[in-house]
Enzyme design. Structure first.
Site, PDB file in Angstrom:
ATOM      1  N   SER A   1      21.583  28.188  76.755  1.00  0.00           N
ATOM      2  CA  SER A   1      21.144  26.846  76.361  1.00  0.00           C
ATOM      3  C   SER A   1      21.273  25.818  77.476  1.00  0.00           C
ATOM      4  O   SER A   1      20.716  24.724  77.370  1.00  0.00           O
ATOM      5  CB  SER A   1      21.939  26.376  75.135  1.00  0.00           C
ATOM      6  OG  SER A   1      23.330  26.320  75.419  1.00  0.00           O
TER       7      SER A   1
ATOM      8  N   THR B   1      20.597  32.594  72.637  1.00  0.00           N
ATOM      9  CA  THR B   1      21.110  31.523  71.787  1.00  0.00           C
ATOM     10  C   THR B   1      20.316  31.465  70.497  1.00  0.00           C
ATOM     11  O   THR B   1      19.184  31.947  70.415  1.00  0.00           O
ATOM     12  CB  THR B   1      20.987  30.158  72.490  1.00  0.00           C
ATOM     13  OG1 THR B   1      19.604  29.906  72.790  1.00  0.00           O
ATOM     14  CG2 THR B   1      21.782  30.130  73.783  1.00  0.00           C
TER      15      THR B   1
ATOM     16  N   ASP C   1      19.490  20.203  53.501  1.00  0.00           N
ATOM     17  CA  ASP C   1      18.539  20.844  54.411  1.00  0.00           C
ATOM     18  C   ASP C   1      17.141  20.545  53.898  1.00  0.00           C
ATOM     19  O   ASP C   1      16.607  21.279  53.067  1.00  0.00           O
ATOM     20  CB  ASP C   1      18.774  22.355  54.492  1.00  0.00           C
ATOM     21  CG  ASP C   1      17.993  22.999  55.630  1.00  0.00           C
ATOM     22  OD1 ASP C   1      16.814  22.629  55.828  1.00  0.00           O
ATOM     23  OD2 ASP C   1      18.546  23.870  56.322  1.00  0.00           O
TER      24      ASP C   1
ATOM     25  N   ARG D   1      24.617  20.582  67.991  1.00  0.00           N
ATOM     26  CA  ARG D   1      24.192  20.024  69.270  1.00  0.00           C
ATOM     27  C   ARG D   1      24.792  18.627  69.402  1.00  0.00           C
ATOM     28  O   ARG D   1      24.850  17.875  68.428  1.00  0.00           O
ATOM     29  CB  ARG D   1      22.671  19.951  69.368  1.00  0.00           C
ATOM     30  CG  ARG D   1      21.983  21.299  69.532  1.00  0.00           C
ATOM     31  CD  ARG D   1      22.259  21.878  70.917  1.00  0.00           C
ATOM     32  NE  ARG D   1      21.511  23.103  71.171  1.00  0.00           N
ATOM     33  CZ  ARG D   1      21.985  24.322  71.006  1.00  0.00           C
ATOM     34  NH1 ARG D   1      23.222  24.481  70.541  1.00  0.00           N
ATOM     35  NH2 ARG D   1      21.254  25.382  71.300  1.00  0.00           N
TER      36      ARG D   1
ATOM     37  N   GLU E   1      26.734  16.720  77.804  1.00  0.00           N
ATOM     38  CA  GLU E   1      27.563  17.783  78.364  1.00  0.00           C
ATOM     39  C   GLU E   1      26.812  18.476  79.513  1.00  0.00           C
ATOM     40  O   GLU E   1      25.593  18.580  79.480  1.00  0.00           O
ATOM     41  CB  GLU E   1      27.978  18.789  77.285  1.00  0.00           C
ATOM     42  CG  GLU E   1      26.835  19.540  76.635  1.00  0.00           C
ATOM     43  CD  GLU E   1      27.303  20.499  75.542  1.00  0.00           C
ATOM     44  OE1 GLU E   1      26.981  21.696  75.679  1.00  0.00           O
ATOM     45  OE2 GLU E   1      27.948  20.058  74.565  1.00  0.00           O
TER      46      GLU E   1
ATOM     47  N   HIS F   1      32.053  23.454  73.853  1.00  0.00           N
ATOM     48  CA  HIS F   1      30.858  24.186  73.404  1.00  0.00           C
ATOM     49  C   HIS F   1      31.118  25.695  73.382  1.00  0.00           C
ATOM     50  O   HIS F   1      30.355  26.500  73.919  1.00  0.00           O
ATOM     51  CB  HIS F   1      29.658  23.875  74.304  1.00  0.00           C
ATOM     52  CG  HIS F   1      28.339  24.137  73.653  1.00  0.00           C
ATOM     53  ND1 HIS F   1      27.185  23.491  74.014  1.00  0.00           N
ATOM     54  CD2 HIS F   1      27.982  24.976  72.650  1.00  0.00           C
ATOM     55  CE1 HIS F   1      26.170  23.919  73.275  1.00  0.00           C
ATOM     56  NE2 HIS F   1      26.638  24.831  72.435  1.00  0.00           N
TER      57      HIS F   1
END
EC number: 1.1.1.290
Length: 380
Positions: free
Chosen positions: A45, A66, A146, A207, A236, A253
């Site tokens: 990623s 990923t 969702d 994320r 990051e 992470h």
């Protein structure tokens, strides 16, 4: 055939040496010159794969180890006729283990019973869906948000506002979407964070930009009752040092960094490459995974359920170690801090998953058996 790959992808030789030459590069430094002559590109990623990287190259297939694909320009892939594959679900179990370990830590700090809390899971894909099933199996109350699944399936989904207003614990598991009907960039901004219940726990292992980090920092400065667990960060490997200090648990992470999950991701893109090339698979992950260091756990039928939960989870993973390592690595020097972030991930120790853990119960204990089953353990 030339394969260019992120140097931190595990088992590269075991899975891909039969296809041709492998050239390894740090994922963040991959550039157009690195991939110009490559036929196959394998990434994680940390590498943005788009027109700027690939235009003029020979790349025909891109594999990312990923679940997420927000670092891939899929529109350009379609335009250029480049096939691609991700590794859906590869590290889902590792993230669930991370969340469970975090909940145990927060429960001890606040002196609360985990079964008495109301849990909100935002995003019910591979990771969030797995977490929901585990929490339901434990008999805990779970609300799920969702909108994509709600539109496709119907069912008992709730709004984000309902999650914020009714849940004591909120765990985020959405992809990063900056546009579209349901964007997730700064899904939790200042207005949403202000709605958190008293004593709320917020976990983000999806994320970094799903949560407005500046707004969260300001909230935590103002509200000592709120606990935040962050594994992902805006910008990051650069990290907001004040925010990290305010988090109850902070990690670089690595939520999904179980040995099983990382190697599963490599296996999945290997399988996809075999399909793309029309060749039979010659390597099996089961033949490469080492035996777990913990062979079996034994519990007496009289074991307290909360103690059993903590014992089973922490026998496999405890995020407090990663939190301590991360805090020691933080630096006021931005370059040093970014390098330390990546180094922690590169040198991450072997960590296995709860799923498949062998557990022997001595005596009849249906509630303990249910707990073991819910966690994914195997009764022997």
């Amino acid at each position: 055939m030339l394969i260019v790959a992120d140097e931190n992808i595990p088992l590269l030789d075991a899975f891909f040496q039969g296809f041709g030459e492998i050239r390894r590069y740090p994922g963040r430094s991959l550039d157009a010159a690195s991939v110009k002559d490559a036929d196959i590109l394998l990434v994680r990623s940390v590498t943005k794969v788009d027109r700027q990287l690939l235009e003029g190259s020979r790349v025909r297939f891109v594999g990312t180890c990923t679940i997420g694909t927000d670092h891939l320009d899929l529109d350009y892939f379609a335009e250029a006729g480049i096939r691609w594959s991700s590794a859906p679900g590869c590290n889902a179990r590792g993230v669930v283990d991370y969340v469970l370990g975090s909940l145990l830590t927060l429960a001890e700090l606040d002196g609360v019973a985990l079964p008495e809390r109301v849990y909100g899971v935002v995003g019910a894909g591979e990771v969030g869906g797995r977490l929901v099933r585990v929490l339901h199996g434990l008999g805990w109350k779970v609300l799920v948000c969702d909108p994509l699944r709600q539109a496709a399936e119907g069912g008992d989904y709730v709004s984000l506002e309902t999650i914020l207003q009714q849940c004591d614990v909120i765990s985020l598991h959405t992809p990063l979407q900056r546009g579209g009907q349901h964007p997730t960039w700064h899904l939790l901004g200042q207005a949403q964070l202000a709605q958190l219940r008293p004593g709320a726990w917020l976990v983000n292992a999806s994320r970094g930009p799903v949560v407005d980090n500046v707004a969260l920092r300001e909230l935590l400065l103002d509200r000592e009752d709120v606990h935040a667990v962050l594994d992902v960060w805006e910008g990051e490997p650069q990290v907001d040092l004040t925010l990290a200090d305010l988090c109850t648990l902070a990690t670089p992470h690595i939520a999904g960094y179980s040995l099983d999950g990382r190697q599963r991701g490599t296996a999945q893109i290997y399988q996809a490459l075999c399909r793309f090339l029309g060749v039979n698979e010659q390597v099996r992950l089961a033949e490469l995974l080492p035996k777990p260091p913990l062979a079996q756990i034994e519990l007496d039928a009289s074991t307290d359920l909360s103690w059993a939960l903590a014992t089973l989870c922490r026998a496999v993973y405890d995020p407090r170690r990663d939190d301590a390592d991360f805090r020691r690595s933080l630096s006021d020097d931005p370059q040093q801090q970014r390098a330390a972030f990546d180094q922690l991930r590169k040198q991450y120790p072997q960590r296995r998953e709860i799923e498949g853990l062998a557990v022997r119960l001595h005596g009849e204990a249906p509630q303990l058996a249910q707990l073991v089953s819910a966690l994914g353990g195997v009764l022997v």
